[in-house]
Design a protein around this motif. Structure first.
Motif, PDB file in Angstrom:
ATOM      1  N   LEU A 491      16.046  -0.917  -7.413  1.00 14.98           N
ATOM      2  CA  LEU A 491      15.347   0.169  -6.728  1.00 14.98           C
ATOM      3  C   LEU A 491      14.813  -0.298  -5.372  1.00 14.98           C
ATOM      4  CD1 LEU A 491      14.124   2.987  -6.591  1.00 14.98           C
ATOM      5  CD2 LEU A 491      12.185   2.149  -7.960  1.00 14.98           C
ATOM      6  N   ARG A 492      14.227  -1.478  -5.326  1.00 15.57           N
ATOM      7  CA  ARG A 492      13.704  -1.985  -4.064  1.00 15.57           C
ATOM      8  C   ARG A 492      14.800  -2.107  -3.014  1.00 15.57           C
ATOM      9  NH1 ARG A 492      13.167  -5.937  -0.752  1.00 15.57           N
ATOM     10  NH2 ARG A 492      14.722  -7.174  -1.831  1.00 15.57           N
ATOM     11  N   ALA A 535      11.839   7.209  -1.666  1.00 14.60           N
ATOM     12  CA  ALA A 535      10.476   7.730  -1.537  1.00 14.60           C
ATOM     13  C   ALA A 535       9.597   7.224  -2.677  1.00 14.60           C
ATOM     14  CB  ALA A 535      10.501   9.261  -1.525  1.00 14.60           C
ATOM     15  N   TYR A 536      10.130   7.217  -3.886  1.00 12.86           N
ATOM     16  CA  TYR A 536       9.371   6.740  -5.045  1.00 12.86           C
ATOM     17  C   TYR A 536       8.989   5.266  -4.856  1.00 12.86           C
ATOM     18  CZ  TYR A 536       8.092   5.712  -9.858  1.00 12.86           C
ATOM     19  OH  TYR A 536       7.414   5.325 -10.992  1.00 12.86           O
ATOM     20  N   ALA A 537       9.929   4.435  -4.386  1.00 10.41           N
ATOM     21  CA  ALA A 537       9.661   3.007  -4.220  1.00 10.41           C
ATOM     22  C   ALA A 537       8.521   2.774  -3.237  1.00 10.41           C
ATOM     23  CB  ALA A 537      10.921   2.300  -3.737  1.00 10.41           C
ATOM     24  N   TYR A 538       8.494   3.543  -2.140  1.00 14.53           N
ATOM     25  CA  TYR A 538       7.420   3.373  -1.167  1.00 14.53           C
ATOM     26  C   TYR A 538       6.095   3.915  -1.696  1.00 14.53           C
ATOM     27  CZ  TYR A 538      10.355   1.557   2.576  1.00 14.53           C
ATOM     28  OH  TYR A 538      11.166   0.766   3.343  1.00 14.53           O
ATOM     29  N   GLU A 539       6.151   5.026  -2.409  1.00 13.61           N
ATOM     30  CA  GLU A 539       4.917   5.608  -2.952  1.00 13.61           C
ATOM     31  C   GLU A 539       4.244   4.673  -3.944  1.00 13.61           C
ATOM     32  OE1 GLU A 539       6.103   9.281  -4.634  1.00 13.61           O
ATOM     33  OE2 GLU A 539       6.535  10.242  -2.711  1.00 13.61           O
ATOM     34  N   HIS A 540       5.071   3.902  -4.691  1.00 12.09           N
ATOM     35  CA  HIS A 540       4.530   3.015  -5.728  1.00 12.09           C
ATOM     36  C   HIS A 540       4.460   1.559  -5.267  1.00 12.09           C
ATOM     37  CE1 HIS A 540       5.474   6.642  -7.997  1.00 12.09           C
ATOM     38  NE2 HIS A 540       4.629   6.193  -8.933  1.00 12.09           N
ATOM     39  N   ASP A 541       4.548   1.360  -3.942  1.00 16.61           N
ATOM     40  CA  ASP A 541       4.388   0.020  -3.364  1.00 16.61           C
ATOM     41  C   ASP A 541       5.355  -0.995  -3.984  1.00 16.61           C
ATOM     42  OD1 ASP A 541       3.314  -1.849  -1.663  1.00 16.61           O
ATOM     43  OD2 ASP A 541       1.743  -2.466  -3.069  1.00 16.61           O
ATOM     44  N   LEU A 542       6.605  -0.584  -4.163  1.00 15.27           N
ATOM     45  CA  LEU A 542       7.611  -1.493  -4.731  1.00 15.27           C
ATOM     46  C   LEU A 542       8.492  -2.128  -3.657  1.00 15.27           C
ATOM     47  CD1 LEU A 542       8.788   0.594  -7.811  1.00 15.27           C
ATOM     48  CD2 LEU A 542       7.067  -1.203  -7.711  1.00 15.27           C
ATOM     49  N   VAL A 543       8.204  -1.873  -2.383  1.00 17.85           N
ATOM     50  CA  VAL A 543       9.000  -2.429  -1.287  1.00 17.85           C
ATOM     51  C   VAL A 543       8.166  -3.472  -0.555  1.00 17.85           C
ATOM     52  CG1 VAL A 543      10.274  -1.941   0.825  1.00 17.85           C
ATOM     53  CG2 VAL A 543      10.205  -0.249  -1.031  1.00 17.85           C
TER      54      VAL A 543
END
Length: 549
Positions: A491-492, A535-543
């Protein structure tokens, strides 16, 4: 000028291996009054050893004709041989072959039974050593027998070393290396002529490198360095010595010193006609720039090496891979492997080929390369090659999802890299070990492996590997995502805009496996597109997180 006194002074300088002085004094005496053939041979030898190939060739040709004029045909044949050898080694096969043909004709016309018959056999063996090593071995054996009969240690050593190389190419590695060692004992004794000494030193070290025999390469390179140090005005062999030293230093992680030696070799060899050896120096310099990330300098040095006739693969393909030009790298390395039938040369291409094929998502091709490399490594039983093969096998097994087997292979590679003190190669293996342990759920040990790799890359200045380590950065799964560690890695990377092919290359997976992970991610998170996943990855601070700081 007292020509006779100058000639004596030149002879004395020659006897004391003061090659520059011998060349200057004898050439000066020759301008005042033409030298006799014996002194022309001394002049030619000194000229060659200080890098004046044209002057050396001219003096040898004059000695040849002078001996013929005196009716000393055997000596004339010896001069024809030493006129031919430098030409052949520089790739000037037409002229070199012409001089050998003249030597054979003189021997046959005079029906001479002399040691020169053995010398003329030597280049014939060299011509066959790759194409037909058994036939080459027979020719070298015949030359050795002639040398024994006439008590000529130079010829015997040349021929024995030729037999050793022929046996290596025939697959009889142990017997071949034993003969190479025997030849080197004679070379180290100091009893041989400087031309034969330098030729055999360089040839045997080249054979050791082809065999991935790091211990022998180090030992004989040190001996060659010592021999060259005693004769600081040597040019042809000192350049080769610097290249071999650079290889050893690179393996042991002393990259700045290795680059200095490669540059010195290139500068020393630039003014000599031996373009093949200059190509070796340029390739070595290019490869060191590649691993340090200086791609512009690397590409220019690869270009120049190619102009010298030196093969530019696998280094150039690996540089393109580091630049993200996976398609170009794959096409180049595939062509190089297809054009290389020799098993030892293939062994040097197979590891880069497998790495590039994995990056391109062609796991079956990488598997074939790994299997062939393992077979060659088992046959040669050289620690360096066994480590390379184990690393490649581990990478392929990871891509195939056989994580436990991959871990076993990578641990073998890691152990050997440690024993032979190869920090860069060990760091690359530890990256794969970290990925394998993460996939087995051992996050703590994975962190240690990856942190150790990062530290080694930073100390070495391995900029491209540091960048790749960043691109592989993983994170622990958030409590609310429901995703596995591998799915979060995928995902990242999706969020960074990578394609499935690029993600497969980064994580050493197949594209099919990446697609399966994406399907699972979309299903678990209720997403329907890559944009929504980003969008989900950025919202959940996974990047942007890192696991190996």
């Amino acid at each position: 000028m007292d020509v006779a006194a100058e000639v004596e002074r030149g002879r004395d300088a020659f006897a004391h291996q003061a090659w520059s002085d011998a060349y200057a004094v004898l050439s000066g005496a020759d301008r005042a009054e033409p030298l006799g053939p014996d002194d022309l041979v001394r002049l030619a030898t000194a000229a060659y050893l200080v890098g004046r190939d044209a002057e050396s060739g001219a003096a040898t040709e004059r000695a040849h004709h002078a001996y013929l004029g005196l009716g000393e045909t055997a000596h004339a044949v010896r001069c024809a041989f030493w006129t031919a050898m430098p030409l052949l080694l520089r790739g000037e096969t037409a002229r070199g072959g012409g001089w050998l043909a003249r030597a054979r004709r003189l021997l046959d016309d005079g029906r001479l039974d002399c040691v020169e018959r053995g010398y003329v056999l030597f280049p014939q063996g060299l011509r066959l050593v790759h194409k037909d090593p058994r036939a080459a071995h027979a020719l070298f054996g015949e030359a050795a027998a002639i040398g024994d009969r006439f008590g000529d240690e130079d010829l015997v050593t040349l021929a024995r070393h030729g037999q050793g190389r022929a046996l290596v190419y025939a697959g009889e590695t142990a017997a071949g290396t034993a003969l190479l060692d025997e030849a080197m004992v004679e070379v180290s004794s100091g009893r041989l002529s400087p031309l034969v000494t330098g030729l055999v030193y360089c040839s045997v070290i080249e054979a050791c490198e082809e065999l991935f025999d790091l211990r022998r390469a180090q030992e004989w390179t040190a001996a060659l360095s010592h021999w060259c140090a005693a004769q600081p005005d040597l040019v042809p062999y000192r350049g080769s010595c610097l290249i071999h030293r650079s290889h050893v230093l690179q393996t042991h992680g002393a990259w700045p010193d290795a680059l200095d030696e490669a540059r010195r070799a290139r500068e020393r060899l630039a003014a000599t006609p031996g373009r093949g050896v200059l190509g070796m120096a340029l390739y070595q310099e290019a490869d060191l720039h590649r691993v340090r990330g200086a791609f512009d300098r690397s590409e220019e040095a690869f270009r120049q090496a190619g102009e010298c006739g030196h093969r530019v693969q696998p280094g150039l393909a690996l540089m393109w891979l580091a630049q993200g030009r996976v398609g170009a790298a794959a096409a180049a390395i595939r062509s190089a492997l297809e054009e290389t039938p020799d098993r030892l040369r293939r062994a040097r291409l197979l590891a880069p080929y497998a790495e590039i094929m994995l990056a391109a998502g062609d796991v079956p091709a990488a598997r074939e390369a790994a299997d062939e490399l393992t077979g060659t490594a088992d046959e040669l039983d050289a620690p360096l090659l066994r480590a390379v093969a184990a690393h490649v096998r581990g990478a392929v097994l990871l891509a195939e999802g056989e994580v436990g087997e991959a871990l076993d292979a990578l641990l073998v590679a890691d152990g050997i890299w440690g024993e032979i003190e190869a920090p860069y190669d060990r760091a690359r293996t530890r990256v794969l070990l970290g990925l394998a342990r993460r996939r087995l759920g051992d996050a703590g040990t994975a962190h240690l492996e990856l942190a150790a790799a990062r530290k080694a890359f930073r100390e070495l200045g391995a900029v491209p590997d540091l960048a790749r380590l960043d691109s592989l950065a993983g994170v622990a799964p958030g409590a609310d995502t429901g995703l596995s560690p591998r799915e979060i890695e995928v995902l990242r990377l999706v969020a960074t805009g990578r394609t499935n092919q690029a993600i497969a290359a980064d994580l050493v997976l197949s594209e099919k496996t990446v697609a399966r992970h994406l399907s699972n991610i979309f299903g678990k998170l209720g997403l329907s597109s890559r944009a929504a996943a980003t969008a989900y990855a950025y919202e959940h601070d996974l990047v942007g997180r890192r696991w190996a700081e």
